[in-house]
Design an enzyme around this catalytic site. Sequence first.
Site, PDB file in Angstrom:
ATOM      1  N   ARG A  28       0.116   6.245   1.179  1.00  0.00           N
ATOM      2  CA  ARG A  28       0.762   7.456   0.681  1.00  0.00           C
ATOM      3  C   ARG A  28       2.259   7.229   0.471  1.00  0.00           C
ATOM      4  O   ARG A  28       2.911   6.567   1.285  1.00  0.00           O
ATOM      5  CB  ARG A  28       0.543   8.620   1.655  1.00  0.00           C
ATOM      6  CG  ARG A  28      -0.903   9.044   1.731  1.00  0.00           C
ATOM      7  CD  ARG A  28      -1.085  10.386   2.410  1.00  0.00           C
ATOM      8  NE  ARG A  28      -2.492  10.591   2.731  1.00  0.00           N
ATOM      9  CZ  ARG A  28      -3.415  11.015   1.880  1.00  0.00           C
ATOM     10  NH1 ARG A  28      -3.074  11.296   0.636  1.00  0.00           N
ATOM     11  NH2 ARG A  28      -4.670  11.153   2.250  1.00  0.00           N
ATOM     12  N   ASP A  29       2.772   7.798  -0.621  1.00  0.00           N
ATOM     13  CA  ASP A  29       4.203   7.698  -0.914  1.00  0.00           C
ATOM     14  C   ASP A  29       4.984   8.456   0.158  1.00  0.00           C
ATOM     15  O   ASP A  29       4.593   9.543   0.585  1.00  0.00           O
ATOM     16  CB  ASP A  29       4.500   8.285  -2.305  1.00  0.00           C
ATOM     17  CG  ASP A  29       5.860   7.863  -2.830  1.00  0.00           C
ATOM     18  OD1 ASP A  29       5.915   7.065  -3.782  1.00  0.00           O
ATOM     19  OD2 ASP A  29       6.886   8.329  -2.265  1.00  0.00           O
ATOM     20  N   ILE A  30       6.097   7.883   0.591  1.00  0.00           N
ATOM     21  CA  ILE A  30       6.915   8.472   1.657  1.00  0.00           C
ATOM     22  C   ILE A  30       7.596   9.763   1.182  1.00  0.00           C
ATOM     23  O   ILE A  30       7.948  10.617   1.991  1.00  0.00           O
ATOM     24  CB  ILE A  30       7.953   7.430   2.158  1.00  0.00           C
ATOM     25  CG1 ILE A  30       8.392   7.728   3.572  1.00  0.00           C
ATOM     26  CG2 ILE A  30       9.134   7.315   1.210  1.00  0.00           C
ATOM     27  CD1 ILE A  30       9.172   6.581   4.216  1.00  0.00           C
ATOM     28  N   HIS A  99       3.806  -1.609  -8.612  1.00  0.00           N
ATOM     29  CA  HIS A  99       3.014  -0.544  -7.967  1.00  0.00           C
ATOM     30  C   HIS A  99       2.540   0.457  -9.005  1.00  0.00           C
ATOM     31  O   HIS A  99       3.168   0.650 -10.039  1.00  0.00           O
ATOM     32  CB  HIS A  99       3.814   0.160  -6.869  1.00  0.00           C
ATOM     33  CG  HIS A  99       5.162   0.664  -7.300  1.00  0.00           C
ATOM     34  ND1 HIS A  99       6.272  -0.148  -7.390  1.00  0.00           N
ATOM     35  CD2 HIS A  99       5.573   1.891  -7.685  1.00  0.00           C
ATOM     36  CE1 HIS A  99       7.301   0.563  -7.801  1.00  0.00           C
ATOM     37  NE2 HIS A  99       6.907   1.811  -7.997  1.00  0.00           N
ATOM     38  N   MET A 100       1.435   1.107  -8.673  1.00  0.00           N
ATOM     39  CA  MET A 100       0.856   2.162  -9.506  1.00  0.00           C
ATOM     40  C   MET A 100       0.901   3.443  -8.690  1.00  0.00           C
ATOM     41  O   MET A 100       0.526   3.452  -7.517  1.00  0.00           O
ATOM     42  CB  MET A 100      -0.593   1.771  -9.826  1.00  0.00           C
ATOM     43  CG  MET A 100      -1.348   2.748 -10.692  1.00  0.00           C
ATOM     44  SD  MET A 100      -3.051   2.112 -10.961  1.00  0.00           S
ATOM     45  CE  MET A 100      -2.768   0.932 -12.279  1.00  0.00           C
ATOM     46  N   HIS A 101       1.402   4.527  -9.308  1.00  0.00           N
ATOM     47  CA  HIS A 101       1.402   5.832  -8.649  1.00  0.00           C
ATOM     48  C   HIS A 101       0.115   6.574  -9.014  1.00  0.00           C
ATOM     49  O   HIS A 101      -0.231   6.650 -10.202  1.00  0.00           O
ATOM     50  CB  HIS A 101       2.570   6.701  -9.133  1.00  0.00           C
ATOM     51  CG  HIS A 101       3.939   6.161  -8.847  1.00  0.00           C
ATOM     52  ND1 HIS A 101       4.724   6.629  -7.813  1.00  0.00           N
ATOM     53  CD2 HIS A 101       4.666   5.207  -9.464  1.00  0.00           C
ATOM     54  CE1 HIS A 101       5.891   5.986  -7.825  1.00  0.00           C
ATOM     55  NE2 HIS A 101       5.882   5.122  -8.816  1.00  0.00           N
TER      56      HIS A 101
HETATM   57  P1  5GP Z   1       9.291   3.706  -8.442  1.00  0.00           P
HETATM   58  O1  5GP Z   1      10.346   4.720  -8.689  1.00  0.00           O
HETATM   59  O2  5GP Z   1       9.829   2.332  -8.145  1.00  0.00           O
HETATM   60  O3  5GP Z   1       8.194   3.697  -9.467  1.00  0.00           O
HETATM   61  O4  5GP Z   1       8.543   4.215  -7.118  1.00  0.00           O
HETATM   62  C1  5GP Z   1       8.845   3.772  -5.837  1.00  0.00           C
HETATM   63  C2  5GP Z   1       8.171   4.727  -4.870  1.00  0.00           C
HETATM   64  O5  5GP Z   1       8.151   4.145  -3.587  1.00  0.00           O
HETATM   65  C3  5GP Z   1       8.921   6.079  -4.715  1.00  0.00           C
HETATM   66  O6  5GP Z   1       8.045   7.144  -5.086  1.00  0.00           O
HETATM   67  C4  5GP Z   1       9.292   6.116  -3.231  1.00  0.00           C
HETATM   68  O7  5GP Z   1       9.191   7.406  -2.675  1.00  0.00           O
HETATM   69  C5  5GP Z   1       8.316   5.131  -2.620  1.00  0.00           C
HETATM   70  N1  5GP Z   1       8.807   4.467  -1.419  1.00  0.00           N
HETATM   71  C6  5GP Z   1      10.003   3.833  -1.267  1.00  0.00           C
HETATM   72  N2  5GP Z   1      10.108   3.303  -0.035  1.00  0.00           N
HETATM   73  C7  5GP Z   1       8.943   3.600   0.601  1.00  0.00           C
HETATM   74  C8  5GP Z   1       8.429   3.296   1.915  1.00  0.00           C
HETATM   75  O8  5GP Z   1       9.077   2.658   2.746  1.00  0.00           O
HETATM   76  N3  5GP Z   1       7.193   3.752   2.213  1.00  0.00           N
HETATM   77  C9  5GP Z   1       6.439   4.463   1.323  1.00  0.00           C
HETATM   78  N4  5GP Z   1       5.233   4.863   1.720  1.00  0.00           N
HETATM   79  N5  5GP Z   1       6.874   4.747   0.077  1.00  0.00           N
HETATM   80  C10 5GP Z   1       8.098   4.319  -0.271  1.00  0.00           C
END
Ligand code: 5GP
Length: 113
Positions: A28-30, A99-101
């Site tokens: 899960r996203d933080i 990563h994929m959301h």
């Molecule tokens: P991006 O913006 O690179 O596509 O997405 C990165 C995602 O990683 C963000 O939604 C952010 O909330 C998530 N994220 C960053 N650090 C951590 C972490 O330490 N743990 C988790 N679970 N998610 C993280």
Amino acid sequence: MECVFCRIVAGELPSDTLYQDEQIMAFRDINPLAPTHVLIIPKRHINSLADLSDDETQIIGHMAEVANRLARQEGIARKGYRLVVSSGEDGGQVVPHLHMHLLGGRRLSDRLC
Ligand code: 5GP
Ligand code: ZN
């Protein structure tokens, strides 16, 4: 090791992990942007989609397959969800580990950006 997702893979940082196998991991996203917000990542460090070599593209299919399965588990498959992969600075990628959301559980904006 500086990469935050590599540290999660190594177990150095905690995560709410929903799935893992030899190749990928989902947690899960933080900072969730929707009721369901899960990140699906390759365990091996790959900087971004743009850095994926031609013989590695299979992993994206596997990530999408697991995302679909998790969407069903989360109960959002019927109403719909969104898979997002941001690549590079202009793509809005913040964490430089592919990563994929998986986003769902509410009506998402019609606008992509
Ligand atoms: P991006 O913006 O690179 O596509 O997405 C990165 C995602 O990683 C963000 O939604 C952010 O909330 C998530 N994220 C960053 N650090 C951590 C972490 O330490 N743990 C988790 N679970 N998610 C993280
Ligand atoms: Zn990494």
